[in-house]
Enzyme design. Structure first.
Site, PDB file in Angstrom:
ATOM      1  N   ASN A 125     -79.694-125.518  87.688  1.00 47.25           N
ATOM      2  CA  ASN A 125     -78.672-126.391  88.281  1.00 47.25           C
ATOM      3  C   ASN A 125     -79.394-127.561  88.945  1.00 47.25           C
ATOM      4  O   ASN A 125     -80.634-127.659  88.922  1.00 47.25           O
ATOM      5  CB  ASN A 125     -77.807-125.606  89.278  1.00 47.25           C
ATOM      6  CG  ASN A 125     -76.595-126.401  89.736  1.00 47.25           C
ATOM      7  OD1 ASN A 125     -75.871-126.956  88.903  1.00 47.25           O
ATOM      8  ND2 ASN A 125     -76.372-126.498  91.027  1.00 47.25           N
ATOM      9  N   ASP A 145     -75.924-125.590  85.072  1.00 50.13           N
ATOM     10  CA  ASP A 145     -76.093-126.339  83.816  1.00 50.13           C
ATOM     11  C   ASP A 145     -76.464-125.424  82.662  1.00 50.13           C
ATOM     12  O   ASP A 145     -76.208-125.741  81.492  1.00 50.13           O
ATOM     13  CB  ASP A 145     -77.130-127.438  83.991  1.00 50.13           C
ATOM     14  CG  ASP A 145     -76.535-128.544  84.843  1.00 50.13           C
ATOM     15  OD1 ASP A 145     -76.585-128.424  86.075  1.00 50.13           O
ATOM     16  OD2 ASP A 145     -75.974-129.499  84.265  1.00 50.13           O
TER      17      ASP A 145
HETATM   18  O1  MRU Z   1     -77.118-134.612  86.601  1.00 56.82           O
HETATM   19  P1  MRU Z   1     -75.709-134.122  86.702  1.00 56.82           P
HETATM   20  O2  MRU Z   1     -74.909-134.848  87.722  1.00 56.82           O
HETATM   21  O3  MRU Z   1     -75.040-134.042  85.364  1.00 56.82           O
HETATM   22  O4  MRU Z   1     -75.863-132.625  87.231  1.00 56.82           O
HETATM   23  C1  MRU Z   1     -74.715-131.872  87.484  1.00 56.82           C
HETATM   24  C2  MRU Z   1     -74.998-130.527  88.037  1.00 56.82           C
HETATM   25  O5  MRU Z   1     -76.116-130.116  88.215  1.00 56.82           O
HETATM   26  C3  MRU Z   1     -73.802-129.639  88.271  1.00 56.82           C
HETATM   27  O6  MRU Z   1     -74.028-128.784  89.352  1.00 56.82           O
HETATM   28  C4  MRU Z   1     -73.538-128.788  87.014  1.00 56.82           C
HETATM   29  O7  MRU Z   1     -73.549-129.596  85.872  1.00 56.82           O
HETATM   30  C5  MRU Z   1     -72.261-128.072  87.094  1.00 56.82           C
HETATM   31  S1  MRU Z   1     -70.861-129.159  87.007  1.00 56.82           S
HETATM   32  C6  MRU Z   1     -69.465-128.198  86.991  1.00 56.82           C
END
Ligand code: MRU
Length: 336
Positions: free
Chosen positions: A238, A228
């Protein structure tokens, strides 16, 4: 690479004057679409996880700015509202900054739509490139474990970590795929398994708590995750649970790969310590599938991301290249 087989889902679709989003809260039981007709509907969809995953959030937000421009709304408040939808994934801020720069050269909706489309197209191209680069690191007969959902649902298409897994399976080097459930929101169980089954990729779901036991068995050689936000020293935020996977991986001699486009790299953030970690409603932990599972009166703490220190990461794969044993020097060589 057979993209016809391995890249078929498009969860974020621009329809000319509205944004169509596959409602990820309902998958895999229901495939329902939501139509966002203004920037506040897009903001709400990001906040409520209708659309989620760092790159997909940024792409959706860019289209939210286009909607505001089409409706001749003031763009600064729309940018600020979208920016505040979620705090951790820097792709959101990156995409909005890019839209803002475009606005400075003219705020016509058609021009902004070209920019949003470019953001979406570049993400798909980056994912395909990262798939090649990441898969090249994986030795034949390997097993991999992934966490959360980093596939087509989380991006413009193909995926980041899941893109590497798709490419490795297609190349024949990955023989075993495991996905952690990713409590509490179940991105792994609900979304990653949905994508893998649709692609015909044999994969096994594990409880998050089975990861260390799995690594000890020798069945996995790589943990492959998305990100993220990657700080200037390589520390990586992440999905919650990633950090404990990295610790367990190092203990068991399993390698740890982060796969993310350059839009996830935030060189303005010096280290993971200063990354804001989103705290969500404790209710997400107290119920499962809308049914209360925890005694009334119980409290919960619900951080939804964590930070893996760069020292536990063997490779960061971006479309600009692979950074092995990341640290600030190695990051600056690629990202300035
Ligand atoms: O809370 P989310 O579902 O948005 O979190 C997503 C993640 O942590 C993913 O691993 C990250 O965004 C990478 S997506 C290519």
């Amino acid at each position: 690479m057979d993209y016809e087989r391995y890249d078929r889902i498009r969860a974020v679709q621009w329809c000319g004057d509205y944004l169509r989003l596959l409602d990820q809260r309902l998958l895999p039981q229901q495939e329902q679409w939501i139509e966002c007709r203004d920037a506040s509907a897009v903001t709400q969809a990001i906040r409520d996880l209708v659309v989620r995953g760092a790159p997909a959030i940024g792409i959706a937000a860019a289209w939210g700015v286009v909607l505001a421009a089409q409706q001749a709304q003031p763009l600064e408040p729309a940018l600020a509202m979208l920016r505040a939808a979620r705090p951790t994934a820097v792709n959101l801020m990156w995409a909005l900054d890019r839209m803002k720069s475009r606005i400075e050269t003219g705020n016509d909706a058609a021009g902004l739509a070209l920019e949003a489309q470019a953001i979406q197209d570049e993400d798909l191209a980056a994912n395909r490139r990262m798939g090649e680069l990441g898969a090249a690191l994986i030795a034949p007969h390997s097993g991999v474990l992934t966490h959360c959902n980093t596939g087509s649902l989380a991006t413009a298409g193909f995926g980041t970590a899941l893109g590497v897994i798709r490419a490795g399976v297609a190349a024949g080097s990955i023989e075993r795929v495991y996905a952690g459930e990713t409590r509490p929101w179940q991105q792994g169980a609900r979304l990653t398994m949905y994508e893998l089954v649709r692609d015909g990729i044999p994969a096994q779901l594990i409880a998050d708590s089975a990861a260390a036991h799995l690594m000890r068995s020798g069945a996995v050689q790589w943990v492959i995750v998305g990100a993220d936000r990657i700080a200037a020293n390589g520390d990586t935020a992440n999905k919650i649970g990633t950090y404990q996977l990295a610790i367990a991986a190092r203990h068991h001699g399993v390698k740890f790969m982060v796969v993310a486009p350059s839009s996830t790299v935030d060189m303005a953030t010096s280290s993971g310590e200063v990354i804001e970690i989103e705290l969500r409603d404790p209710a997400e932990l107290l119920s499962t599938a809308g049914r209360r599972t925890v005694v009334e009166g119980a409290q919960a703490w619900n951080p939804v991301f964590d930070v893996t220190p760069a020292s536990l990461i063997d490779a960061i794969v971006t479309e600009r290249g692979v950074i092995e044993q990341p640290d600030e020097t190695a990051m600056r060589k690629v990202f300035g």
